[in-house]
Each structure stands twice: as C-alpha cells, then as structure tokens.
Design a protein around this motif. Structure first.
Motif, PDB file in Angstrom:
ATOM      1  N   MET A 260       0.838  -1.182   0.000  1.00  0.00           N
ATOM      2  CA  MET A 260       0.000   0.000   0.000  1.00  0.00           C
ATOM      3  C   MET A 260       0.885   1.248   0.000  1.00  0.00           C
ATOM      4  N   LYS A 261       0.531   2.178  -0.842  1.00  0.00           N
ATOM      5  CA  LYS A 261       1.206   3.469  -0.863  1.00  0.00           C
ATOM      6  C   LYS A 261       0.133   4.534  -0.695  1.00  0.00           C
TER       7      LYS A 261
ATOM      8  N   LEU B 286      -6.774   5.907  11.787  1.00  0.00           N
ATOM      9  CA  LEU B 286      -5.924   6.394  12.873  1.00  0.00           C
ATOM     10  C   LEU B 286      -5.379   5.230  13.693  1.00  0.00           C
ATOM     11  N   ASP B 287      -6.217   4.244  13.947  1.00  0.00           N
ATOM     12  CA  ASP B 287      -5.778   3.073  14.708  1.00  0.00           C
ATOM     13  C   ASP B 287      -4.695   2.296  13.951  1.00  0.00           C
ATOM     14  N   GLU B 288      -4.805   2.253  12.618  1.00  0.00           N
ATOM     15  CA  GLU B 288      -3.769   1.601  11.813  1.00  0.00           C
ATOM     16  C   GLU B 288      -2.445   2.365  11.929  1.00  0.00           C
ATOM     17  N   MET B 289      -2.525   3.695  11.888  1.00  0.00           N
ATOM     18  CA  MET B 289      -1.316   4.509  12.052  1.00  0.00           C
ATOM     19  C   MET B 289      -0.678   4.230  13.413  1.00  0.00           C
TER      20      MET B 289
ATOM     21  N   ASN C 187       4.147   0.480   1.681  1.00  0.00           N
ATOM     22  CA  ASN C 187       4.043  -0.937   2.014  1.00  0.00           C
ATOM     23  C   ASN C 187       3.833  -1.093   3.525  1.00  0.00           C
ATOM     24  N   ASP C 188       4.790  -1.684   4.246  1.00  0.00           N
ATOM     25  CA  ASP C 188       4.602  -1.896   5.681  1.00  0.00           C
ATOM     26  C   ASP C 188       5.294  -0.844   6.541  1.00  0.00           C
ATOM     27  N   LYS C 189       5.821   0.198   5.918  1.00  0.00           N
ATOM     28  CA  LYS C 189       6.518   1.250   6.659  1.00  0.00           C
ATOM     29  C   LYS C 189       5.667   2.519   6.730  1.00  0.00           C
ATOM     30  N   ILE C 190       5.882   3.297   7.803  1.00  0.00           N
ATOM     31  CA  ILE C 190       5.153   4.547   7.981  1.00  0.00           C
ATOM     32  C   ILE C 190       6.163   5.657   8.268  1.00  0.00           C
TER      33      ILE C 190
ATOM     34  N   ASP D 156      14.795   7.788   0.612  1.00  0.00           N
ATOM     35  CA  ASP D 156      15.623   6.593   0.411  1.00  0.00           C
ATOM     36  C   ASP D 156      14.786   5.385   0.015  1.00  0.00           C
ATOM     37  N   ILE D 157      13.661   5.206   0.689  1.00  0.00           N
ATOM     38  CA  ILE D 157      12.829   4.034   0.395  1.00  0.00           C
ATOM     39  C   ILE D 157      12.106   4.147  -0.940  1.00  0.00           C
ATOM     40  N   LEU D 158      11.900   5.370  -1.422  1.00  0.00           N
ATOM     41  CA  LEU D 158      11.197   5.578  -2.681  1.00  0.00           C
ATOM     42  C   LEU D 158      12.117   5.510  -3.896  1.00  0.00           C
TER      43      LEU D 158
END
Length: 117
Positions: free
Chosen positions: A1-2, A42-45, A97-100, A114-116
C-alpha cells in the motif's frame, strides 16, 4: 500500500510531496481537510508507530488555543483530539508498504526519499 495523508493547502506537505516525487498515480492521496481520517485509519497509524502521541502535532494553533500544553494528556485524549480536529495530526503521514513516515523532520523525509528510490 502506498498512501499519503496530507493537507492540500499546507506548503510543507506540498514541498515534501514534490521533493520525494510522490504523485497521485503511484500513491493514494487523502487530503485530511476534505476527507477526514477515520478511527480505523488512525488506529492503523497507531499500530505502526506505537502511540497516538507520536501522531499528535503540538504545532497546531488549536493546541495553544485550547490550553492543551498545560493539561496532562493520555493516549485516549490524543486519539480523540486527532479524530475531532484534523490539524492535530502530524503531517504528512506516508505509508509505503509496511513502513510509515510521520511528520516533516529532515531525517523522516530523508528516510522516505531513500525508500522511494
């Protein structure tokens, strides 16, 4: 997910989007002023960052207006304040993806770039 949660009229968000090359073709873009974040979002964040406090912006004008700096706030308070007032969400919030990535600190933006790559 992006996905990116941002404010369309925020110059800082605009600059970060431009600097990192984020676009609406590869990212789902949600302007939190016109499309409020949901409790589930918000809970996902929070599940990724570990706390609602880490998502809370003390720079918001309402923080001082409401006298919040003089009150002890709990995680429950942070969650409710963010849901009630979009300006309390530290911006931008970017999921790759799995990073925030939360906020506009130089190190956060550098890690996002860096990740992009």
């Amino acid at each position: 997910m992006k996905k990116i949660y941002h404010l369309g009229n925020c110059t800082t968000c605009q600059a970060i989007i431009k600097e990192t090359g984020i676009d609406n073709k590869s990212f789902e873009m949600q302007d939190i002023k016109t499309e409020s974040i949901t409790a589930a979002q918000l809970d996902e964040m929070k599940s990724k960052t570990g706390s609602y406090e880490s998502l809370f912006s003390r720079r918001a004008m309402k923080y001082k207006e409401m006298g919040l700096k003089d009150k002890p706030l709990t995680e429950k308070d942070y969650r409710q304040l963010i849901l009630d007032e979009y300006t309390f969400l530290k911006r931008p919030v970017v999921f790759v993806n799995d990073k925030i990535f939360v906020g506009s600190e130089k190190k956060t933006v550098a890690a996002l770039k860096d990740i992009l790559k």
